[in-house]
Enzyme design. Sequence first.
Site, PDB file in Angstrom:
ATOM      1  N   THR A  34       0.837  -1.192   0.000  1.00 21.42           N
ATOM      2  CA  THR A  34       0.000   0.000   0.000  1.00 21.42           C
ATOM      3  C   THR A  34       0.879   1.251   0.000  1.00 21.42           C
ATOM      4  O   THR A  34       1.990   1.251   0.502  1.00 21.42           O
ATOM      5  CB  THR A  34      -0.940   0.039   1.216  1.00 21.42           C
ATOM      6  N   GLY A  35       0.366   2.308  -0.610  1.00 26.27           N
ATOM      7  CA  GLY A  35       1.119   3.558  -0.673  1.00 26.27           C
ATOM      8  C   GLY A  35       2.381   3.426  -1.497  1.00 26.27           C
ATOM      9  O   GLY A  35       3.422   3.975  -1.142  1.00 26.27           O
ATOM     10  N   ALA A  36       2.308   2.711  -2.622  1.00 26.00           N
ATOM     11  CA  ALA A  36       3.511   2.406  -3.413  1.00 26.00           C
ATOM     12  C   ALA A  36       3.773   3.397  -4.538  1.00 26.00           C
ATOM     13  O   ALA A  36       4.610   3.163  -5.396  1.00 26.00           O
ATOM     14  CB  ALA A  36       3.404   0.991  -3.992  1.00 26.00           C
ATOM     15  N   SER A  94       4.942   6.446  -4.059  1.00 28.50           N
ATOM     16  CA  SER A  94       6.032   7.349  -3.688  1.00 28.50           C
ATOM     17  C   SER A  94       6.731   6.842  -2.434  1.00 28.50           C
ATOM     18  O   SER A  94       6.278   5.887  -1.801  1.00 28.50           O
ATOM     19  CB  SER A  94       5.492   8.764  -3.433  1.00 28.50           C
ATOM     20  N   GLY A  95       7.835   7.489  -2.077  1.00 23.65           N
ATOM     21  CA  GLY A  95       8.516   7.226  -0.817  1.00 23.65           C
ATOM     22  C   GLY A  95       8.929   5.784  -0.592  1.00 23.65           C
ATOM     23  O   GLY A  95       9.389   5.082  -1.503  1.00 23.65           O
ATOM     24  N   TYR A 112      -0.820  11.057  14.339  1.00 22.63           N
ATOM     25  CA  TYR A 112       0.011  10.165  13.524  1.00 22.63           C
ATOM     26  C   TYR A 112       0.771   9.177  14.404  1.00 22.63           C
ATOM     27  O   TYR A 112       0.801   7.969  14.142  1.00 22.63           O
ATOM     28  CB  TYR A 112       1.008  10.980  12.697  1.00 22.63           C
TER      29      TYR A 112
END
Length: 400
Positions: A93-95, A97-98, A275
């Site tokens: 997941t969240g692939a 960027s970063g 967070y």
Amino acid sequence: MALHTASILPSTVSIYKEGKSNSSLKETGFFGVSLSSNLKAEFSSSLISRKNLRKKELPLVTIKAQTATTSPAIKQAAPEEKKTLRKGNVIVTGASSGLGLATAKSLAETGKWHVIMACRNFLKAEKAAKSIGIPKENYTVMHLDLASFDSVRQFVDNFKRSGRPLDVLVCNAAVYLPTAKEPTFTADGFELSVGTNHLGHFLLSRLLLEDLKQSDYPSKRLIIVGSITGNTNTLAGNVPPKANLGDLRGLSGGLNGLNSSPMIDGGEFDGAKAYKDSKVCNMLTMQEFHRRFHEETEITFASLYPGCIATTGLFREHIPLFRLLFPPFQKYITKGYVSEEEAGQRLAQVVSDPNLTKSGVYWSWNKNSSSFENQLSKEASDAEKARKLWEISEKLVGLA
């Protein structure tokens, strides 16, 4: 978070009691060398003489000598080889960027993994994959918005329809709003950081658990990215505001900011703390998965802190001065800085390294980039709080 990182002989001779020969002597060579007719006859005669002698001396046991071909061994080994020859399938997941993108690249470049890049922005993910040269045959982009339970369920349905087995799930995506003065909310009404980072991933993991159970891959894993900032037994974890889930009263109330606080502990909203709290939830969730399912499923459940990726886009919402000074501070003062590439390699290691199959572990890396089992803070390893968090989360995502 991103404050985060086989020679054997060609044939053998076997001896069996009353066994049937795999092939007749006249049809087979001995150790791969063909026998002449005379040699065959002499060899056969020798066998017959020995057989007759043994019949006289040992009437109850008959022994036959034979050359065993390698064919049966090959036929038996083939199914096992097929199991391990296919590429592994990993969802990250969240692939786009970063850390997520760096991990996808590190895994895909080995040629041993097909990466499902689960991202909110399909076009951004596709462009990112192409720009860093990820081989097209080694990745697939699929839409996933963790801030919407409907989107999570749709993603799971789409993945199941793809027919791909699932071998590893990496929960990496995160929202970080450190300067926010007022809370924002998910499509389902939960404070955005916890709603996305924890609840979205919790639902995704639960819905895909059965797929992981059914995997025939050598090592199936569920990995949740934690953070040093949620670990108050560290220097970084003691930088205010410190993570603290309290008695979970805010979470029990729905984190909606209406009839309950938008913060897990029931306090006033703080974007940075929200967070950090979500990262504590991630690490507690990993441990509860381990306690509930590891022995039954043999799935490896783990979390990690890959090092401080000071230049990651996760900090895009921070003040400009912080973004300017934080990278050199981490490089030259704390010495905790790691590049996105190195952090991606570390997360890829937790995905694929046969030495990192221990379940229930929080992985970290030392200054020599060697992995080790790190210790979680008292709160992040609280078994009772993990159980309570699990039960409340099940209700909030509609699984209880």
